[in-house]
Design an enzyme around this catalytic site. Structure first.
Site, PDB file in Angstrom:
ATOM      1  N   HIS A 355      36.071  44.646  43.049  1.00 44.07           N
ATOM      2  CA  HIS A 355      35.841  43.560  42.090  1.00 44.07           C
ATOM      3  C   HIS A 355      34.383  43.178  41.920  1.00 44.07           C
ATOM      4  CE1 HIS A 355      39.843  42.093  40.857  1.00 44.07           C
ATOM      5  NE2 HIS A 355      40.245  42.564  42.009  1.00 44.07           N
ATOM      6  N   LYS A 542      33.951  28.085  35.512  1.00 43.95           N
ATOM      7  CA  LYS A 542      34.104  29.258  36.373  1.00 43.95           C
ATOM      8  C   LYS A 542      33.437  28.941  37.702  1.00 43.95           C
ATOM      9  CE  LYS A 542      32.159  31.776  33.250  1.00 43.95           C
ATOM     10  NZ  LYS A 542      32.919  33.008  33.125  1.00 43.95           N
ATOM     11  N   ARG A 543      33.635  29.813  38.662  1.00 44.55           N
ATOM     12  CA  ARG A 543      33.009  29.649  39.975  1.00 44.55           C
ATOM     13  C   ARG A 543      31.498  29.502  39.817  1.00 44.55           C
ATOM     14  NH1 ARG A 543      31.349  33.728  43.642  1.00 44.55           N
ATOM     15  NH2 ARG A 543      32.164  35.293  42.191  1.00 44.55           N
ATOM     16  N   LYS A 548      26.203  33.826  37.477  1.00 39.97           N
ATOM     17  CA  LYS A 548      26.958  33.317  36.324  1.00 39.97           C
ATOM     18  C   LYS A 548      26.102  32.406  35.451  1.00 39.97           C
ATOM     19  CE  LYS A 548      31.384  33.756  38.738  1.00 39.97           C
ATOM     20  NZ  LYS A 548      32.110  34.694  37.857  1.00 39.97           N
ATOM     21  N   THR A 650      37.761  36.910  33.450  1.00 39.95           N
ATOM     22  CA  THR A 650      39.040  36.746  32.745  1.00 39.95           C
ATOM     23  C   THR A 650      39.075  35.455  31.944  1.00 39.95           C
ATOM     24  OG1 THR A 650      40.025  35.827  34.776  1.00 39.95           O
ATOM     25  CG2 THR A 650      40.421  38.163  34.319  1.00 39.95           C
ATOM     26  N   LYS A 654      40.948  34.350  28.243  1.00 43.56           N
ATOM     27  CA  LYS A 654      41.774  33.153  28.023  1.00 43.56           C
ATOM     28  C   LYS A 654      41.251  32.334  26.858  1.00 43.56           C
ATOM     29  CE  LYS A 654      42.511  33.226  32.968  1.00 43.56           C
ATOM     30  NZ  LYS A 654      41.862  32.835  34.231  1.00 43.56           N
TER      31      LYS A 654
END
Length: 809
Positions: A355, A542-543, A548, A650, A654
């Protein structure tokens, strides 16, 4: 069972009476929820029993998905949906004066995961059951989740996530299925019956007790199982002798030591005690799971030599990689197979999903720690490594290559390498991610095992993220193109015919606007902040991690704020920026980023001079249930990771499925979204893959050059440390240092100018209502390809060789 409204009403009243000796008028909402959940599980019980029975009788191949996380969220709504009784149940409860939506809000999110890894696992379980594929989950039943996040004075504060405090109505404790897991001790080799055997002595024995949760398929009779393991003591868990002597802590010391294994998701591993506990967790559930699988397999009276023909074990990222050595241990030590036969079975049973390309997530364990905690497992890994290194040596005649590929090297056991060597399939989770794995990060292994590596782009279950989370949009789609998209989500592409249809566009917009209004009410009730529901809802949830790039987002917001300060009449569409994220407790920079977001939010939201043209909100304690509220109301989906760093993502799927327009780098699955919708229906910015890799290779990026050449960046960075944000000068000095003195690891400053340009383009596109709404419909229409049903079909056919089986009732 043919259910009617009256039958549900009667069953519900009986359940309430049997559980609590109460009638509806005197029951609390908690008791009403628990009674309803118990009843729904009861409705699924016959299917659950028949599923297990027919898997056994028909001797079908079964898949076991091993994962440290299963972020299943709340189950009441999804179970009602998959059983096909949501409306019936809603009407029955309404007749009794009960609001189903209020009961759904009572349920706690299961504290079994943190981010995309766990949510993917949950989506995969849903898809397997809905596609009638015999597939189950295996993980840990954490007493406490990662943590419950509180924001106090702008800082993240972690408090225990006691998600089980009101019980878990969905699980069934199976104490008769418990197994023993062994830690520490010594291993004594000996020859018995002309065979080398190994006796494990003086070990610490832990009882692994399974708790089973039904995984209900949509509109079929399949109910698979999520089995979660809880660590408990084998013998007495209370030392009466110590207690009698007044040694009260010692009386329960052993019990707490054992139970700590399944206490908390991802204990802080910045200290050695945390590292030991993490490794214990991983081996605990892997050993328990494999022991359970083999015990069940042997009930079929099949020879163990056929194990891999009937069982597939899939390890979700590197956490369960020890499964390779544990399966070997059982096959060699307990089933008395030769090493060669055991290795054939193991490598044809286990498959591995990688991942990440981040080195921090490619787990490795210090040899001394590993060897002391898992002595027999370490011996097996040594032998696996010895044989593998000989193969590499034979093929390349290159000792450096042998060293580079060795599972045990540099004082560490490298778990990703173990997973690769011990599996028959290694897959990445997006085309770009897999390409980088094969050509860069794991190139040595991809060259050595050219047929092992493959791509399986991640997916999401459209049942949870469209049908349940956004029922009005789901119903509109069905009214427009029929219901076959539910079983075949690729048929959402039929919506393309309506992308320019004004009536359909208006209906989609009306639903989105209603979702925005509902979420604004939630924000007002929870945070006391009023939101302009006509503003653009710009969302990054998100995390929290540096790659990110939540910092890039907040830098653009600060730049926009400064422009508004200079010109309060600046012509922009009002914008509301939402953030939601948890930072790992030991990840200081991420926690400081949360403080920065909240500091900027406080400054902007309380500045009347900008005429409320922008607002910023950090959503506390982001979770699956919160995601189900915010994703359906998003206008803009922020997917802005540094190119090459996000494996897939992901949340991008969504948001897309719910009609948001994506602003993105060409990273992870964003690339495939771009390929699907085209450049006119997504806003792309930032460096491409080759640019990032070139900078990393040549080391010729200098963030100070951008600081000195772009006055916008200079102002933003200077204001981080000069007190102008209303905090002490040193508050954000570490972020400042990370971006300048430490040279901006994830190229925030490099992509800043292009990101601002892309955000300005969003503003211009939104002004053209017809074009924007066409873009929304276009994204929904193309989102079906990202259903996890498609992904699971690929896994089943190309990796597991598992076929669907219809369960007869």
């Amino acid at each position: 069972m043919d259910l009617t409204k009256d039958l549900i009403k009667n069953d519900f009243k009986k359940k309430l009476m049997n559980l609590y000796s109460e009638d509806i008028t005197e029951s609390s909402k908690l008791h009403l929820y628990l009674a309803l959940g118990s009843l729904v599980r009861e409705y699924a019980s016959e299917k659950w029993m028949k599923t297990n029975e027919q898997y056994y009788k028909k001797q079908v191949k079964q898949v076991y998905y091993f994962s440290m996380e299963f972020l299943i969220g709340r189950l009441l709504g999804s179970n009602l949906l998959n059983l096909g009784i949501t409306d019936l149940c809603r009407e029955a409860l309404k007749d009794l004066g009960i609001n189903l939506s209020e009961l759904e809000e009572i349920e706690n999110d299961a504290g079994l995961g943190n981010g995309g890894l766990g949510r993917l696992a949950a989506c995969f379980l849903d898809s397997m059951a809905s596609l009638e594929i015999p597939g189950h989950g295996c993980g840990i039943r954490y007493d406490y989740g990662l943590f419950e996040q509180k924001i106090i004075n702008g800082y993240q504060v972690e408090i225990p996530d006691n998600w089980l405090r009101q019980g878990n109505v969905w699980e069934v404790r199976k104490e008769d299925k418990a197994v023993i897991v062994k830690f520490g001790g010594t291993v004594i080799p000996a020859f018995e019956n002309d065979r080398l055997s190994f006796k494990h002595e003086n070990y610490e024995a832990v009882l692994a007790v399974p708790y089973d949760t039904p995984v209900i398929g949509y509109n079929n009779n399949t109910v698979n199982t999520l089995r979660l393991w809880s660590a408990q003591t084998i013998d007495k868990d209370f030392d009466l002798d110590s207690f009698s002597k007044g040694e009260y802590s010692k009386a329960v010391e052993h019990k707490y030591s054992i139970e700590s294994i399944s206490q908390v998701l991802y204990p802080d591993d910045t200290r050695i005690e945390g590292k030991i506990l993490r490794l214990k967790q991983q081996y605990f559930f892997v050993s328990a799971g494999i022991q359970s699988i083999i015990r069940r397999f042997k009930k079929n009276k099949l020879p163990i030599s056929l194990f891999n023909e009937y069982i597939s074990i899939h390890i979700n990222d590197t956490h369960p990689s020890v499964a390779v050595a544990e399966l070997m241990r059982i096959l060699v030590d307990e089933e008395n197979l030769s090493w060669e036969d055991a290795w054939h079975i193991t490598t044809n049973t286990i498959a591995y999903t990688n991942h990440t390309i981040l080195s921090e997530a490619l787990e490795k364990w210090p040899i001394d720690l590993f060897k002391k905690l898992l002595p027999r497992i370490f011996m097996i890994i040594e032998e696996i490594n010895r044989r593998f290194c000989n193969e590499v040596r034979e093929k390349y005649k290159d000792e450096k290559k042998v060293y580079d590929m060795s599972i045990i090297a540099d004082g560490n056991v490298k778990m990703a390498y173990l997973a690769i060597v011990g599996s028959h399939s290694v897959n990445g989770v997006a085309k770009l991610h897999t390409e980088i794995l094969k050509n860069k990060e794991l190139a040595n292994f991809a060259n050595f095992y050219p047929l092992k590596f493959n791509n399986k782009t991640n997916g999401i279950t459209h049942r949870r993220w469209l049908m349940e989370a956004n029922p009005k949009l789901s119903n509109l789609i069905t009214e427009t193109i029929g219901s076959d998209w539910i079983a075949t989500p690729n048929n959402l592409i039929k919506l393309l015919a309506f992308s320019k249809d004004k009536s359909f566009q208006d209906n989609v917009h009306r639903i989105k606007q209603n979702n925005k209004i509902n979420f604004a009410k939630y924000v007002k009730d929870k945070y006391g902040i009023a939101i302009d529901t006509d503003s653009i809802y710009d969302i990054q949830v998100k995390r929290l991690h540096s790659y990110k790039r939540q910092v890039l987002n907040i830098f653009n917001i600060l730049d926009l704020y400064y422009r508004l300060k200079e010109n309060p009449n600046l012509d922009i569409i009002p914008r509301t920026f939402f953030f939601g994220a948890k930072a790992a407790p030991g990840y200081y920079l991420a926690k400081q980023t949360i403080k920065l977001i909240n500091t900027v939010a406080n400054k902007i939201n309380n500045d009347n001079s900008i005429n409320e043209k922008i607002k910023v909100l950090f959503l506390e304690n982001y979770s699956v249930s919160l995601a189900e509220k915010i994703i359906p109301c998003a206008d803009v989906s922020e997917q802005i990771s540094t190119t090459t760093k996000e494996a897939s993502g992901t949340s991008n799927m969504k948001f897309m499925m719910n009609g948001a327009v994506t602003i993105a780098t060409l990273d992870g699955a964003n690339v495939e979204i771009y390929d699907a919708v085209g450049s006119d229906n997504i806003v792309i910015f930032g460096m491409k893959k080759d640019e990032v890799l070139a900078y990393e290779k040549n080391k010729n990026y200098h963030s100070y050059d951008l600081y000195n050449s772009d006055p916008r960046l200079k102002r933003i960075l200077d204001n981080l440390v000069n007190g102008s944000l209303g905090v002490i000068n040193s508050e954000f000095s570490d972020i400042h240092k990370y971006l300048l003195a430490n040279n901006d690891e994830y190229f925030v400053l490099k992509d800043f100018a292009d990101y601002v340009r892309a955000q300005n383009r969003i503003d211009q596109l939104y002004r053209n209502k017809s074009k924007w709404r066409e873009m929304c419909v276009y994204n929904i229409a193309h989102s079906g390809i990202f259903s996890s049903d498609n992904t699971i079909k690929q896994y089943s056919k190309e990796i597991w060789n598992a076929k669907g089986i219809h369960v007869d009732i």
